[in-house]
Scaffold this motif. Structure first.
Motif, PDB file in Angstrom:
ATOM      1  N   ASP A 132       0.757  -1.289  -0.071  1.00 17.08           N
ATOM      2  CA  ASP A 132      -0.258   0.029  -0.390  1.00 17.08           C
ATOM      3  C   ASP A 132       1.267   1.289   0.005  1.00 17.08           C
ATOM      4  O   ASP A 132       1.722   1.203   0.855  1.00 17.08           O
ATOM      5  CB  ASP A 132      -1.013  -0.038   1.201  1.00 17.08           C
ATOM      6  CG  ASP A 132      -1.535   1.335   1.210  1.00 17.08           C
ATOM      7  OD1 ASP A 132      -1.334   2.161   0.536  1.00 17.08           O
ATOM      8  OD2 ASP A 132      -3.027   1.264   2.201  1.00 17.08           O
ATOM      9  N   SER A 168      -8.462   7.443  -3.123  1.00 22.46           N
ATOM     10  CA  SER A 168      -7.015   7.676  -3.366  1.00 22.46           C
ATOM     11  C   SER A 168      -5.953   8.489  -2.517  1.00 22.46           C
ATOM     12  O   SER A 168      -5.534   8.472  -1.532  1.00 22.46           O
ATOM     13  CB  SER A 168      -6.516   6.444  -4.458  1.00 22.46           C
ATOM     14  OG  SER A 168      -5.147   6.618  -4.119  1.00 22.46           O
ATOM     15  N   THR A 215      -7.134   9.246   1.058  1.00 26.32           N
ATOM     16  CA  THR A 215      -5.876   7.973   1.914  1.00 26.32           C
ATOM     17  C   THR A 215      -4.365   8.510   2.227  1.00 26.32           C
ATOM     18  O   THR A 215      -3.944   8.370   3.009  1.00 26.32           O
ATOM     19  CB  THR A 215      -5.891   6.906   1.514  1.00 26.32           C
ATOM     20  OG1 THR A 215      -7.320   6.688   1.535  1.00 26.32           O
ATOM     21  CG2 THR A 215      -6.046   6.088   2.308  1.00 26.32           C
ATOM     22  N   ARG A 249      -9.133   0.486  -3.297  1.00 28.31           N
ATOM     23  CA  ARG A 249      -9.387  -0.124  -1.982  1.00 28.31           C
ATOM     24  C   ARG A 249     -10.491  -0.608  -1.642  1.00 28.31           C
ATOM     25  O   ARG A 249     -11.777  -0.697  -1.924  1.00 28.31           O
ATOM     26  CB  ARG A 249      -9.077  -0.086  -0.803  1.00 28.31           C
ATOM     27  CG  ARG A 249      -7.030   0.709  -0.882  1.00 28.31           C
ATOM     28  CD  ARG A 249      -7.341   1.484   0.342  1.00 28.31           C
ATOM     29  NE  ARG A 249      -6.197   2.283   0.738  1.00 28.31           N
ATOM     30  CZ  ARG A 249      -5.438   3.279   0.429  1.00 28.31           C
ATOM     31  NH1 ARG A 249      -6.408   3.526  -0.454  1.00 28.31           N
ATOM     32  NH2 ARG A 249      -4.146   2.777   0.089  1.00 28.31           N
ATOM     33  N   GLU A 274     -10.174  -5.189   0.899  1.00 30.74           N
ATOM     34  CA  GLU A 274      -8.359  -5.311   1.891  1.00 30.74           C
ATOM     35  C   GLU A 274      -7.386  -5.505   0.889  1.00 30.74           C
ATOM     36  O   GLU A 274      -6.733  -6.535   0.636  1.00 30.74           O
ATOM     37  CB  GLU A 274      -8.663  -7.121   2.783  1.00 30.74           C
ATOM     38  CG  GLU A 274      -9.395  -6.283   4.252  1.00 30.74           C
ATOM     39  CD  GLU A 274      -9.326  -6.930   5.151  1.00 30.74           C
ATOM     40  OE1 GLU A 274      -8.520  -7.520   5.029  1.00 30.74           O
ATOM     41  OE2 GLU A 274      -9.738  -6.870   6.276  1.00 30.74           O
ATOM     42  N   LEU A 282      -5.661  -4.598  -2.965  1.00 31.60           N
ATOM     43  CA  LEU A 282      -5.475  -3.115  -3.924  1.00 31.60           C
ATOM     44  C   LEU A 282      -5.447  -3.641  -4.707  1.00 31.60           C
ATOM     45  O   LEU A 282      -4.958  -4.430  -6.016  1.00 31.60           O
ATOM     46  CB  LEU A 282      -3.773  -2.724  -3.061  1.00 31.60           C
ATOM     47  CG  LEU A 282      -3.891  -2.431  -1.621  1.00 31.60           C
ATOM     48  CD1 LEU A 282      -2.806  -2.319  -1.142  1.00 31.60           C
ATOM     49  CD2 LEU A 282      -4.814  -1.389  -0.971  1.00 31.60           C
TER      50      LEU A 282
END
Lengths: 595, 456
Positions: B44, B118, B121, B160, B163, B165
């Protein structure tokens, strides 16, 4: 201390001292032998260490010599010959060559001492190696090598190679570590350690290198190591570990300039010596225990042989003193003890014989005294009887009237005197009928108080004060009626002795051999003559006395195996003291004998 | 667009086939095997923080997760997933128009909502709003460098879902084992066309000796070469591509100077270190001495800071000015190069009467660190380095060199940082690896390489 105990102590000492002496001597010899052996082993190990040190050092020197001949060293020489040497290509050279040559340390330096390449600290490139300033030492030497992680001790050698007119120095070595120590051949029970001495740093257990990785409280070596690294001389100490003791010898390790760089520590287990010492001690203790047992038996036997006749004699003497004159002892030997026993037996036999004769003499004397008293007692009434009868005869010859008058008077007189004669006979009869004591538990204090109550009227009439003083005396074994009679006689005598009043005190107290009963008055007292004769039968100082009262008291006391005495002085009263023996007095004794 | 690209590639291939030797023609297919020393723990890009948890390298991450903006060889922002952008006056509100017909590797289309999610985050400080085919990014202060910053791998666009990616990059993840292995497969539907390679297998945590051995045994086509081994690796006949000096090696103090004597100590330490020996001897010319944070080839002014860094070591007999000093120096003890440098610093500092104790602990008073150049754009790179080292975030009124210079000067004035050298990044290329393009920072462009037939 008894003779038997003295003998025991004497016998015990007689065996204890030699055994202890032997034990100490053997232990000392064993310790010295161990110390000698330890010194020899330590010296041998130090020699072996030095030999190994030289051998490994020469080996390092050979490896350096062969390293000096490889092309990389030639390239170093070529670089060094340049005006501005570039040593960067040799950064890893020393590491590679050290691995190939199995060296822990390897450095190359040029003539100025500039490090060209270093295996142990590659970043030292460009820094100076001080060793290059001096001559190349031919022999291996100890050196403290500084690493990034801190200094370590190593065995070093130094060589040089001449290339293009320039000299390249090779300084290489191996670390004095566990691997080095493990190559030493150690006898059983011995181990070797190395201590790396860092300048200016105090003792650190981390600097201690052992051939085996056994965990131990190395701090115990601090004092020894510090002493050696400070003084430089060999030193020895006994170290007590949790698993046993060791004799530890430390020697200083010196560098090329005689500086102390470390300490070689050789530890020798004292296990064998301690086991031997414990065995010696165990054997000594066993021998000692056996000897003490033997001493007890021997002293008992000797004591029995020597002291038993003496003890028998002492026992017999005590029996004789107690009145048993028939006591005899066995005659078991012909030595002095046997002679003494025979003399004792002859003495008792003579005593018995003399007693018999004395009894007979006393018996005769008693009869004579009795006859005298009887004559005396009977003579007094007989004389009036004789006069009365003679008066009657004379009156018969004169007239009837006179005879009648005389007869009436004489009859009365005759009856009175005959009565007196009967009374005299009755008293003698009573004296002869004194019974034997029937002992039972008797509280004497209580008895004395009851006597005071019995004679309360007479005491009051005579204005006499009556007191009983009793200590904490336990009941005794005695005949209550006889003791009552004896005490009553003494109290009555005291009352009669104090017609004008006074004080009677009965004091009951403990006595060394039994109980003492004191009967004291505050009367006129006795003269020395009266005091001497007072217990004589039929002696009396009173007009109407028979002289048997105190004789009866004495008889009762005597029948109780006691003793009576009197203390008196004219004008100070009289005190009668009755002592009853312990053997008959204590209830507990009587009960013990009953049981 | 996709059709146009395919036609273009086909035309280019035809031209190459006619004019170039057959061996130089791009080949599709094959598996590229890579060995690396790093041990990433997460894929990630947003979760990766420096230094924990260790992230996937930027050049690998961008194979999976593309960014809105890319940088060209000179560090200039170029369209990535965003085809254009513009800032409102004040440089705090930026509009990025998204590329159309782009799909994630799971087949879902790229949309503004996913992109906004995204970016929120990756940087919670931003206010990111989707707007049809564009996203609006609102920052708290003026950020003229925002497009360049969006080219950082940590701003890679990630979808995401459950869980899992997913990115839009030319490769998708086939297998992932943290710290050990990553297997990528070609994304057949990549918007810029399928990459040449079918698969890329990357093994992590390999030491440099083993990497070399495996490379020489043709068990890997791509390995990293330590800076100090570049010349040796080349002299032994390998194909080595080295970057400009880009990775900063520096000493970083835990705290700002607490006193005048502390400041003297830091200055003495900075002056005592022989950077030339570090670069030329210990690093075997695999790096360059520096007194600056950014390399000169990137900033253009790096040489100005050299005056503050001593080029010559202090004389050994030079006494201390402020008495004996002690410092604990932490370094990553798993890195032999850093250990070598730390030991040299220890020696140099001792000449200045500064006793240094080396430790592997991160709690040391001063740490020896390596920071890869995070971006080819100078201001972004400086900001990222400052963030990585825990220094104050530099501010740039504009993107002029003077602004960047002042920001770097301010960072150095904190006396918490002593730059030492910039390291080159070098890569050994297998004989059959073609299409390699060496960028100034040495980063890999694996989407452009292909494997030719094995050479004899």
């Amino acid at each position: 201390m008894s003779f038997r105990r003295r003998l025991l102590v004497l016998f015990s000492l007689a065996v204890l001292v030699p055994i202890a002496a032997v034990t100490v001597i053997v232990s000392t010899l064993a310790r010295r032998a161990f110390e000698r052996s330890n010194d020899e082993q330590t010296a041998a190990l130090v020699t072996e260490f030095q030999r190994e040190f030289e051998r490994r050092g020469e080996d390092v020197g050979r490896r350096l010599q062969s390293t000096a001949e490889i092309p990389e060293v030639t390239q170093m020489g070529v670089s060094a010959a340049r005006a501005a040497p570039d040593y960067s290509p040799f950064l890893d050279t020393a590491q590679v060559l050290a691995r190939a040559g199995r060296l822990d340390f390897l450095e190359f330096a040029d003539e100025r001492g500039t490090i060209i390449s270093s295996a142990q600290w590659p970043a030292k490139v460009g820094y100076r190696e001080p060793l290059v300033a001096g001559a190349v030492p031919p022999a291996p030497f100890l050196k403290e090598e500084e690493l990034a992680s801190g200094p370590v001790l190593g065995l070093f050698a130094m060589r040089s190679a001449e290339i293009e007119g320039r000299r390249i120095y090779l300084i290489g070595g191996i670390r004095l570590d566990r691997g080095f120590l493990s190559t030493l051949a150690l006898p059983a029970g011995m181990r070797v350690l190395l201590y790396e001495n860092l300048p200016g740093q105090s003792f650190s257990p981390a600097r201690l290198i052992s051939a085996n990785a056994a965990a131990e409280d190395s701090g115990k070596l601090r004092e020894l190591v510090e002493r050696v690294t400070r003084q430089g001389s060999q030193s020895q100490a006994v170290i007590h570990w949790s698993w046993g003791d060791e004799t530890v010898t430390a020697s200083a390790l010196r560098g090329a300039r005689e500086e102390i760089l470390g300490a070689l520590i050789i530890a020798n287990s004292r296990r064998i010596y301690l086991e031997l010492r414990n065995q010696i001690r165990s054997a000594a203790l066993l021998a000692l225990a056996a000897a003490i047992g033997l001493a007890i038996v021997a002293s008992s036997w000797a004591a029995a042989r020597v002291t038993k006749p003496v003890e028998d004699l002492a026992h017999a003497a005590r029996a004789v003193a107690a009145g048993d004159w028939t006591t005899a002892v066995d005659v078991r030997s012909r030595d002095e003890i046997g002679e003494l026993a025979g003399a004792f037996n002859r003495m008792t036999a003579q005593l018995v014989s003399q007693q018999d004769r004395l009894v007979q003499a006393e018996r005769v004397a008693a009869w004579r005294e009795l006859a005298r008293r009887l004559a005396h007692e009977l003579k007094n009434p007989l004389f009036p009887l004789q006069l009365t009868v003679e008066n009657l005869l004379r009156a018969r010859e004169q007239s009837d009237q006179l005879f009648d008058e005389t007869f009436r008077e004489s009859a009365a007189t005759l009856l009175a005197e005959i009565g007196r004669l009967k009374a005299i006979v009755a008293r003698f009869s009573d004296f002869s009928k004194m019974p034997q004591p029937q002992p039972e538990s008797l509280d004497v204090a209580e008895l004395a108080r009851s006597i005071g109550k019995l004679y309360q009227a007479q005491l009051a009439r005579a204005h006499i004060d009556f007191r009983v003083e009793a200590e904490n005396v336990r009941p005794i074994m005695a005949d209550p009626e006889l003791i009552d009679r004896a005490l009553s006689n003494l109290v009555l005598n005291a009352i009669e002795a104090m017609p004008q009043g006074g004080t009677i005190t009965i004091c009951i107290r403990r006595h060394p051999t039994g109980v003492a009963i004191e009967v004291a008055d505050t009367g006129p007292g006795l003269t020395p003559g009266e005091r001497a004769r007072i217990f004589t039968p039929y002696y009396t100082s009173k007009p109407e006395g028979t002289g048997l009262g105190l004789a009866i008291v004495q008889s009762i006391v005597s029948d109780h195996r006691g003793r009576i005495s009197v203390e008196s002085e004219p004008g100070r009263g009289t005190t009668f003291i009755i002592e009853l023996p312990d053997a008959l007095a204590r209830v507990s004794s009587a009960q013990g004998s009953d049981g | 667009m996709k059709r146009f690209l395919s036609i273009s590639i086909a035309a280019a291939s035809l031209v190459l086939a006619l004019e170039a030797p057959a061996a130089l023609r791009p080949h599709y297919g094959g598996t590229l095997r890579i060995l690396r020393e790093d041990t990433p723990e997460t894929l990630d890009p947003a979760a990766a923080g420096h230094p924990v948890p260790p992230a996937l390298g930027q050049d690998l991450s961008q194979l999976i997760f593309e960014t809105l903006v890319k940088l060209d060889d000179r560090g200039r922002p170029r369209p990535g997933l965003a085809v254009s952008w513009e800032a409102e006056p004040g440089m705090q509100r930026w509009h990025f128009r998204l590329r159309q017909s782009v799909h994630f590797q799971d087949g879902s289309p790229l949309d503004a909502v996913t992109v906004a999610s995204s970016l929120r985050t990756s940087n919670p400080a931003w206010k990111v709003l989707p707007d049809q085919d564009s996203v609006l990014i609102e920052t708290r202060r003026a950020e003229p460098e925002l497009p360049g910053e969006l080219a950082l791998a940590r701003h890679g666009i990630v979808r995401r879902a459950q869980e899992r990616l997913t990115g839009t990059g030319p490769f998708s993840v086939e297998h992932w084992e943290a710290k050990k292995q990553l297997v990528l497969v070609a994304n057949e539907d990549h918007w810029a066309g399928r990459p040449y390679l079918d698969r890329i297998e990357i093994r992590f945590g390999e030491d440099s000796r083993h990497e070399l051995m495996a490379f020489d045994l043709a068990q890997a086509e791509l390995i990293e070469i330590d800076p100090q081994n570049i010349h040796r690796a080349e002299s032994e006949g390998r194909t080595i591509r080295a970057s400009e000096p880009e990775e900063l090696v520096a000493l970083v103090f835990q705290d700002p100077p607490r006193s005048e004597s502390d400041l003297v100590r830091r200055n003495r330490l900075a002056a005592s270190i022989d950077r030339t020996t570090l670069a030329n001897v210990l690093l075997q010319a695999g790096g360059e001495p520096t007194g600056a944070i950014l390399p000169t080839w990137l900033s253009g002014y790096g040489f100005l800071f050299q005056s503050t860094a001593n080029r010559e070591p202090l004389p050994p007999d030079r006494g201390p000015a402020a008495g004996p000093m002690r410092l604990t120096l932490g370094y990553p003890d798993s890195d032999p190069l850093m250990r070598l440098l730390a030991e040299r610093i220890l020696l140099d500092a001792r000449q200045a009467a500064i006793e240094i104790a080396l430790t592997g602990s991160a709690e040391a008073q001063v740490r020896l660190v390596r920071v890869e150049l995070p971006s080819l754009e100078a201001n972004v790179a400086l900001g990222e380095i400052a963030r990585f080292l825990g220094l104050s975030t530099p501010e740039f009124p504009d993107l002029s060199p003077s602004s960047i210079y002042r920001a770097e000067q301010d960072l150095l004035a904190t006396q918490r940082l002593i730059p030492l050298v910039h390291l080159r990044r070098a890569t050994a290329l297998g004989r059959n690896l073609e299409g390699w393009r060496t960028l100034p920072d040495g980063s890999w462009q694996l989407e452009d390489v292909w494997l030719s037939a094995e050479k004899p």
